[in-house]
Design a protein around this motif. Structure first.
Motif, PDB file in Angstrom:
ATOM      1  N   PRO A 206       0.792  -1.238   0.000  1.00 15.73           N
ATOM      2  CA  PRO A 206       0.000   0.000   0.000  1.00 15.73           C
ATOM      3  C   PRO A 206       0.817   1.277   0.000  1.00 15.73           C
ATOM      4  O   PRO A 206       0.276   2.343  -0.330  1.00 15.73           O
ATOM      5  N   LYS A 207       2.105   1.237   0.340  1.00 12.75           N
ATOM      6  CA  LYS A 207       2.919   2.454   0.339  1.00 12.75           C
ATOM      7  C   LYS A 207       3.542   2.729  -1.027  1.00 12.75           C
ATOM      8  O   LYS A 207       4.165   3.774  -1.231  1.00 12.75           O
ATOM      9  N   ASP A 208       3.399   1.780  -1.950  1.00 13.45           N
ATOM     10  CA  ASP A 208       3.975   1.951  -3.277  1.00 13.45           C
ATOM     11  C   ASP A 208       2.945   2.519  -4.246  1.00 13.45           C
ATOM     12  O   ASP A 208       1.775   2.713  -3.905  1.00 13.45           O
ATOM     13  N   ASP A 209       3.387   2.796  -5.454  1.00 16.10           N
ATOM     14  CA  ASP A 209       2.530   3.388  -6.475  1.00 16.10           C
ATOM     15  C   ASP A 209       1.334   2.484  -6.767  1.00 16.10           C
ATOM     16  O   ASP A 209       1.481   1.270  -6.974  1.00 16.10           O
ATOM     17  N   THR A 210       0.139   3.064  -6.810  1.00 10.40           N
ATOM     18  CA  THR A 210      -1.089   2.295  -6.992  1.00 10.40           C
ATOM     19  C   THR A 210      -1.098   1.517  -8.308  1.00 10.40           C
ATOM     20  O   THR A 210      -1.429   0.328  -8.338  1.00 10.40           O
ATOM     21  N   GLU A 211      -0.743   2.181  -9.382  1.00  9.36           N
ATOM     22  CA  GLU A 211      -0.767   1.538 -10.695  1.00  9.36           C
ATOM     23  C   GLU A 211       0.194   0.359 -10.747  1.00  9.36           C
ATOM     24  O   GLU A 211      -0.140  -0.729 -11.244  1.00  9.36           O
ATOM     25  N   LEU A 359       7.644  10.755  -3.996  1.00  9.05           N
ATOM     26  CA  LEU A 359       6.193  10.771  -4.055  1.00  9.05           C
ATOM     27  C   LEU A 359       5.672   9.826  -5.122  1.00  9.05           C
ATOM     28  O   LEU A 359       6.241   9.717  -6.207  1.00  9.05           O
ATOM     29  N   THR A 360       4.576   9.125  -4.808  1.00  9.06           N
ATOM     30  CA  THR A 360       3.876   8.377  -5.836  1.00  9.06           C
ATOM     31  C   THR A 360       3.099   9.371  -6.701  1.00  9.06           C
ATOM     32  O   THR A 360       2.994  10.557  -6.378  1.00  9.06           O
ATOM     33  N   GLU A 361       2.533   8.884  -7.796  1.00 10.13           N
ATOM     34  CA  GLU A 361       1.734   9.768  -8.646  1.00 10.13           C
ATOM     35  C   GLU A 361       0.560  10.351  -7.869  1.00 10.13           C
ATOM     36  O   GLU A 361       0.279  11.563  -7.961  1.00 10.13           O
ATOM     37  N   ASP A 362      -0.125   9.515  -7.083  1.00 11.42           N
ATOM     38  CA  ASP A 362      -1.264  10.004  -6.303  1.00 11.42           C
ATOM     39  C   ASP A 362      -0.830  11.075  -5.306  1.00 11.42           C
ATOM     40  O   ASP A 362      -1.501  12.112  -5.152  1.00 11.42           O
TER      41      ASP A 362
END
Length: 489
Positions: A206-211, A359-362
């Motif tokens: 869950p801490k990584d990029d969603t996509e 930062l992730t995209e979100d």
């Protein structure tokens, strides 16, 4: 007031070992306290053994992959009863690298026993009182155990016990789809164990990029012997008459189902090791998340510092080492430095690997709105990946409006190595396009991913240049066909 030591470090894991050696290097009189085995969790039941198991499984899998792609190699007859003895031989080799036996020859005292604070300058140890001007608490963390009905009534493993098994089990239920659950679940699946991973959240990691975590979930569920159940809650465990362990689980939509396995592994997170230290007597404040520290890693008792998992907020080996050096420096030197967590990178050793920095995209969209640029680069365009028959994955680069790298997320082979070049760029607050001018060796993943992304960033930046736009639009003989350049990179 005279003290026996300038500094006493409680714990001999990565944070404790590093801070002890660093302080000793400054000429301070230092002691290290350990109640268990020297080396801590990273050496004996976390990073080292899990990566060793993964490497064994990966090599077996590589032979299968070559066979699937046309090469006819001799199949491996894996003797699973030999895996754990081999693993423990590796652990002994690693502990030899740390060379605890020779620490005392450098002037460090190793004190065995359980430290209990009596005040901010004294601990009780084996009935004796030990005094120090400063302390560093580096007691690490332990597995968190979820309140699942019946779990306490069955035998289960955690990372502290699973590496003591004698042979690879036939089947396993893993609670937790974070890095530890994914890595250990995949390792055992590669070694012939049927593995079911149960994750309450909607996605793994869950801490990584969603996509990218969604892509990885699809890849892992296509692995032999591995099934991941997301948005699923463990309801009840029960031991069957035949010795199998049954889990009743429920999806977010309310659907209830059951699975059985020979073993259960709990990997839902970590809790800080603060019990038994009597921190109240030293005036050290703590919460359920661990010991409270300021930016200089001082606790509420300013002569007592904390580092590593027990201090948080990021429970990673390299962060423990970074905190340890800073804590030892601040304890021993007259000037104090503050720690920053902006440029922390991490890798999950899945297949493909997942690397993360910034930062992730979100997260970037929440912080900067639409003033960001995203570069996506698929592995199908990486020549080295095509050569290796390993084109699964995607790499994402998150740039701010000045083309500075504010996040990078790599789902690919060799991600553990690739992320470091990007970490340097981010730490130095440089545009990704700066790497455009640096020749990268061909054919490598570095050239095929990082250099190509930098080329794209440079081309996009050039197109936004007002003079270049003017030339491409109005000067005779020029035309804006830079999209073809970007698409070809």
């Amino acid at each position: 007031m005279k003290f026996q030591y300038d500094l006493v470090v409680i714990g001999s894991g990565l944070a404790g070992f590093t801070s002890t050696v660093f302080a000793n290097g400054l000429g301070k009189k230092v002691a290290m306290v350990e109640k268990g085995k020297l080396g801590g969790a990273c050496t004996w039941n976390a990073c080292v053994p899990s990566k060793t198991l993964l490497q064994i499984g990966r090599r077996v899998g590589q032979i299968k992959k070559y066979n699937q792609n046309g090469l006819k190699l001799v199949s491996v007859n894996l003797q699973t009863e030999n895996i754990m003895p081999y693993l423990h031989s590796v652990l002994e080799d690693i502990s030899g690298v740390d060379d605890f036996d020779n620490l005392e020859k450098t002037g460090i005292n190793i004190l065995k026993g359980e430290a209990v604070f009596t005040d901010r300058h004294h601990i009780s140890l084996n009935g004796q009182v030990v005094s120090a001007k400063h302390f560093i608490i580096a007691t690490g963390s332990s597995p968190a155990i979820p309140p699942v009905e019946g779990l306490a009534d069955i035998p289960y493993y955690t990372n502290e016990t699973v590496f003591d098994i004698k042979s690879i089990p036939s089947s396993m239920i893993v609670l937790g789809g974070g890095p530890a659950g994914i890595e250990l679940g995949l390792a055992f699946a590669w070694l012939g164990c049927k593995v079911d991973i149960i994750e309450m959240a909607e996605r793994i990691l869950p801490k990584d990029d969603t996509e990218l975590s969604g892509l990885l979930l699809d890849y892992l569920n296509a692995e032999e012997n591995l099934q991941i159940h997301v948005s699923t809650k463990a309801i009840r465990f029960q031991k069957q008459d035949n010795g199998q362990l049954k889990l009743e689980m429920q999806t977010r939509e309310g659907k209830i189902s059951e699975i059985t396995a020979e073993t259960v592994l709990v990997a839902v997170g970590r809790r800080a090791n603060v019990a038994g230290l009597a921190l109240e007597k030293a005036g050290v404040k703590y919460t359920a998340r661990g010991i409270s520290v300021n930016s200089k890693l001082q606790t509420s008792s300013l002569n007592i510092f904390a580092a590593g998992d027990v201090a948080g907020p990021i429970q990673l080996g390299m962060m423990a080492e970074k905190q340890a050096i800073l804590a030892a420096s601040n304890a021993c030197l007259p000037f104090k430095q503050s720690i920053r967590y902006d440029d922390v990178a991490w890798v999950t050793y899945s297949e493909p690997q997942m690397a993360h920095i910034g930062l992730t995209e979100d997260e970037a969209r929440r912080k900067y709105g639409n003033n960001i640029r995203i570069i996506r680069y698929p592995l199908t365009k990486v020549r080295r990946a095509v050569m290796d028959h390993d084109i699964r994955g995607m790499c994402k680069f998150v740039l701010d409006k000045h083309d500075r790298l504010i996040g990078a997320h790599l789902l690919c082979s060799q991600a553990e190595n690739l992320i470091h070049e990007l970490q340097i760029v981010k730490c130095l607050h440089k545009p990704l396009s700066r790497l455009h001018t640096i020749p990268h060796i061909y054919p490598t993943y570095e050239e095929g991913i990082i250099k190509r992304a930098a080329d794209i960033s440079y081309t996009m930046k050039m197109r936004r240049n007002p003079f270049v736009r003017l030339v491409l639009r109005y000067w005779h003989g020029y035309k804006d066909k830079l999209d073809t350049v970007i698409n070809r990179l």
